[in-house]
Design an enzyme around this catalytic site. Structure first.
Site, PDB file in Angstrom:
ATOM      1  N   HIS A  17     -12.391 -42.079  29.376  1.00 40.95           N
ATOM      2  CA  HIS A  17     -11.779 -41.307  30.467  1.00 40.95           C
ATOM      3  C   HIS A  17     -12.025 -42.010  31.813  1.00 40.95           C
ATOM      4  O   HIS A  17     -11.128 -42.139  32.641  1.00 40.95           O
ATOM      5  CB  HIS A  17     -12.420 -39.916  30.579  1.00 40.95           C
ATOM      6  CG  HIS A  17     -12.161 -38.993  29.435  1.00 40.95           C
ATOM      7  ND1 HIS A  17     -13.165 -38.327  28.774  1.00 40.95           N
ATOM      8  CD2 HIS A  17     -11.001 -38.599  28.841  1.00 40.95           C
ATOM      9  CE1 HIS A  17     -12.643 -37.551  27.830  1.00 40.95           C
ATOM     10  NE2 HIS A  17     -11.323 -37.707  27.833  1.00 40.95           N
ATOM     11  N   LYS A  41     -10.804 -21.447  23.739  1.00 35.49           N
ATOM     12  CA  LYS A  41     -11.599 -22.500  23.096  1.00 35.49           C
ATOM     13  C   LYS A  41     -12.884 -22.729  23.890  1.00 35.49           C
ATOM     14  O   LYS A  41     -12.819 -23.127  25.060  1.00 35.49           O
ATOM     15  CB  LYS A  41     -10.757 -23.801  23.098  1.00 35.49           C
ATOM     16  CG  LYS A  41     -11.050 -24.715  21.921  1.00 35.49           C
ATOM     17  CD  LYS A  41      -9.988 -25.793  21.855  1.00 35.49           C
ATOM     18  CE  LYS A  41     -10.607 -27.160  21.717  1.00 35.49           C
ATOM     19  NZ  LYS A  41      -9.671 -28.240  21.975  1.00 35.49           N
ATOM     20  N   ARG A  90      -4.545 -44.396  23.496  1.00 29.29           N
ATOM     21  CA  ARG A  90      -5.514 -45.180  22.725  1.00 29.29           C
ATOM     22  C   ARG A  90      -4.855 -45.955  21.596  1.00 29.29           C
ATOM     23  O   ARG A  90      -5.190 -47.093  21.313  1.00 29.29           O
ATOM     24  CB  ARG A  90      -6.581 -44.251  22.127  1.00 29.29           C
ATOM     25  CG  ARG A  90      -7.564 -43.747  23.138  1.00 29.29           C
ATOM     26  CD  ARG A  90      -8.405 -42.658  22.563  1.00 29.29           C
ATOM     27  NE  ARG A  90      -7.583 -41.495  22.222  1.00 29.29           N
ATOM     28  CZ  ARG A  90      -8.032 -40.291  21.931  1.00 29.29           C
ATOM     29  NH1 ARG A  90      -9.318 -40.075  21.898  1.00 29.29           N
ATOM     30  NH2 ARG A  90      -7.222 -39.302  21.659  1.00 29.29           N
ATOM     31  N   SER A 127     -14.021 -37.426  22.990  1.00 30.05           N
ATOM     32  CA  SER A 127     -15.141 -36.517  23.271  1.00 30.05           C
ATOM     33  C   SER A 127     -15.635 -35.880  21.979  1.00 30.05           C
ATOM     34  O   SER A 127     -16.846 -35.717  21.777  1.00 30.05           O
ATOM     35  CB  SER A 127     -14.701 -35.411  24.238  1.00 30.05           C
ATOM     36  OG  SER A 127     -14.293 -35.963  25.456  1.00 30.05           O
TER      37      SER A 127
END
Ligand code: PNS
Length: 160
Positions: A17, A41, A90, A127
């Site tokens: 990030h 969440k 990515r 993460s």
């Protein structure tokens, strides 16, 4: 004044990030890192903790600030006069969903999305994986900033 937003969950912020935010800060005059408040969440860190970590690790970038948002990203962009979303890509596996979101955001509010190719050093990094590896005692010291590593170790120790 060219502005962009880097949105995400950032639970917690990783070196991947940070690489994208740093590069965005060189492309835009003003960059907002916006943490999604997702009431359905719960994360390992609260939104306030994620913001504090992001503020600590982006402090070297004078044109970067950290904020949170809930609801639609395009509404945040409209309210803050931000025309561009910056995301890291990515791998090809990211592309499908990112393309959908980019097209939706453009369709909803003409918000553009600019994709930066992730530094190959971090192409496997997320993460979720960082949390999983750290939970089972794996070494994530090269994957998150030192400040985050300390917070992560402390949080995981609380649960043991
Ligand atoms: O770090 P993440 O969880 O991959 O980030 C995803 C995020 C926060 C960028 C995305 O879920 C988002 O923009 N959510 C806000 C709600 C929204 O605008 N949904 C429609 C997207 S087209």
């Amino acid at each position: 004044m060219r502005s962009a937003v880097c949105p995400g969950s950032f639970d917690p912020v990783t070196n991947g990030h940070l690489d994208i935010v740093g590069r965005a800060s060189r492309l835009y005059d003003r960059v907002v890192v916006a943490v999604l408040v997702n009431k359905t969440k719960s994360g390992l860190f609260t939104v306030e903790e994620r913001i504090a970590m992001l503020e600590a690790v982006t402090s070297e970038y004078p044109n970067v600030r950290v904020d949170s948002f809930h609801g639609l990203l395009v509404d945040y962009c409209r309210d803050h006069d931000i025309p561009v979303v910056v995301k890291g890509l990515r791998a090809i596996s990211d592309f499908d969903y990112e393309l959908q979101m980019a097209q939706m955001n453009f369709g909803l509010a003409s918000v553009e999305t600019v994709f930066l190719t992730t530094n190959p050093l971090y192409s496997f990094l997320s993460s979720s994986l960082v949390k999983e590896v750290a939970t089972y005692g794996g070494d994530v010291s090269g994957l998150v900033p030192r400040h985050v590593l300390e917070r992560l170790s402390a949080r995981l120790a609380e649960g043991r």
